[in-house]
Design an enzyme around this catalytic site. Sequence first.
Site, PDB file in Angstrom:
ATOM      1  CB  SER A 252      -0.943  -0.060   1.201  1.00 53.17           C
ATOM      2  OG  SER A 252      -2.098   0.642   0.915  1.00 53.17           O
ATOM      3  CE  LYS A 256       0.143   5.366  -2.016  1.00 57.67           C
ATOM      4  NZ  LYS A 256      -0.849   4.723  -2.806  1.00 57.67           N
ATOM      5  CG  HIS A 394      -5.679  -2.530   0.386  1.00 59.78           C
ATOM      6  ND1 HIS A 394      -4.923  -2.142  -0.691  1.00 59.78           N
ATOM      7  CD2 HIS A 394      -5.197  -1.844   1.456  1.00 59.78           C
ATOM      8  CE1 HIS A 394      -4.024  -1.247  -0.297  1.00 59.78           C
ATOM      9  NE2 HIS A 394      -4.171  -1.061   1.007  1.00 59.78           N
TER      10      HIS A 394
HETATM   11  C1  GCU Z   1      -5.360   4.862   1.596  1.00 58.36           C
HETATM   12  C2  GCU Z   1      -4.745   5.633   0.460  1.00 58.36           C
HETATM   13  C3  GCU Z   1      -3.904   4.730  -0.460  1.00 58.36           C
HETATM   14  C4  GCU Z   1      -2.923   3.916   0.375  1.00 58.36           C
HETATM   15  C5  GCU Z   1      -3.660   3.198   1.481  1.00 58.36           C
HETATM   16  C6  GCU Z   1      -2.778   2.453   2.471  1.00 58.36           C
HETATM   17  O1  GCU Z   1      -6.345   4.001   1.099  1.00 58.36           O
HETATM   18  O2  GCU Z   1      -5.774   6.273  -0.245  1.00 58.36           O
HETATM   19  O3  GCU Z   1      -3.210   5.500  -1.410  1.00 58.36           O
HETATM   20  O4  GCU Z   1      -2.197   3.042  -0.451  1.00 58.36           O
HETATM   21  O5  GCU Z   1      -4.378   4.130   2.259  1.00 58.36           O
HETATM   22  O6  GCU Z   1      -1.629   2.769   2.641  1.00 58.36           O
HETATM   23  O7  GCU Z   1      -3.324   1.559   3.143  1.00 58.36           O
END
Ligand code: GCU
Length: 416
Positions: A252, A256, A394
């Site tokens: 997540s 990044k 997720h």
């Molecule tokens: C939120 C955010 C995402 C990110 C995620 C996470 O949903 O919008 O961009 O990847 O959190 O880190 O769990």
Amino acid sequence: FVWFSVTICFSQINFDENQVPDYILPEILLTQNGKKIETSSQWDSIRRPEILDMFKNHVYGDVCDDDIKIKFETTDVDDYALCGKAIRKNVAIHFINGTDTLTANLLIYIPSKHPDGPAPLFLGMNFFGNHTIHYDLSIPISDSYVRNNPGFNIFNNKGTEESRGVRESRWPVERIIDRGYGIATIYYGDIDPDFDDGFKNGLYKLTANCASKNPDKRSSISAWAYALSRAMDYFETDDDINQSQIIVFGHSRLGKVALWAGAVDKRFAIVISNDSGCGGAALSRRKFGETVKQINESFPHWFCKAFKDFNDKEDSLPLDQHMLIGLIAPRPVYVASAENDKWADPKGEYLSLFYSGPVYRLYGLQTFEQDSLPLINKPLWIGNMGYHIRSGDHDITRFDWERYLDFADNHFNKIK
Ligand code: GCU
């Protein structure tokens, strides 16, 4: 009234493939002067640095570290951790600027037996503190700010004894050790607390002088990625660890971070992005699920200031996320998505890999041939690219881990 505003908000988010706008991606092999890149050495000396700078200037920013000194202090070694399976180390990474210091704990497990020499190792950040990845009572609890999570017994933004091991499902430490790999982690809040504080806390507190020349370059993602590179510096000093086989991974937002760390720092041998979504593996121009505007508004501190100029203006970005994958080439990269994780745009995550193909081909590597998503739960590997879309939500699961371990085995010739 509340219902009305929630509806407005979600009506702006697209989850329909038919509503994805037409888009033209910037040419990955065309330099800013319009020269076509034809060889891997031209890529490496001309286009790669250009793209890296574009990402620093427009998306992730940069850490100005002229004033920072780094010191490693091994505060704990246990040769009989996990019932004798592993060596556990805790390395305090001290970031020092004069009398100001910041300390992050790097927790490391290495297989006790690594007959093939120093162990390869997975490195990734965690969301709620090192002690949440395993019930091992010896893992120190961080004093840093933690996001509250009542389900994990985290209140008042403090790590607690009760939150030990709450994230173990995402960190199958014993299994990773049994497969012959080490695993290391840093709590991301030790580096920069994950809230918009105008960069007053965390690493940027120590860079204030240096960053004053270019304050708009600061971003939490670049601070977190910077810390992963400092962990890499430590691995270069540890004879138990194979510094040429470090796999950087993340889930997540921390996916990044892994991608950016892997893009900047060529010492990472393999890069893995798990459900990294917008600002990670997903193409911004598809505007599917989370968009540039949405992410900048919810998390203003993640990216540098200039990224906000592209809110609702994805088409004017001089780059897209396929170029982030291109920066990792020719090293192996694995991107994973989850079927129900529409917010992260699985197809956009796959397409970044697909469209980074021209760079991998410059190195004579095979690349994905189809621009449609592979079947669910059917991993696809070609050359140095791996991808899967798993059923479910997720998350980072055992299914994901087994694929990453197989992928690493394959690249490190560990298949016997
Ligand atoms: C939120 C955010 C995402 C990110 C995620 C996470 O949903 O919008 O961009 O990847 O959190 O880190 O769990």
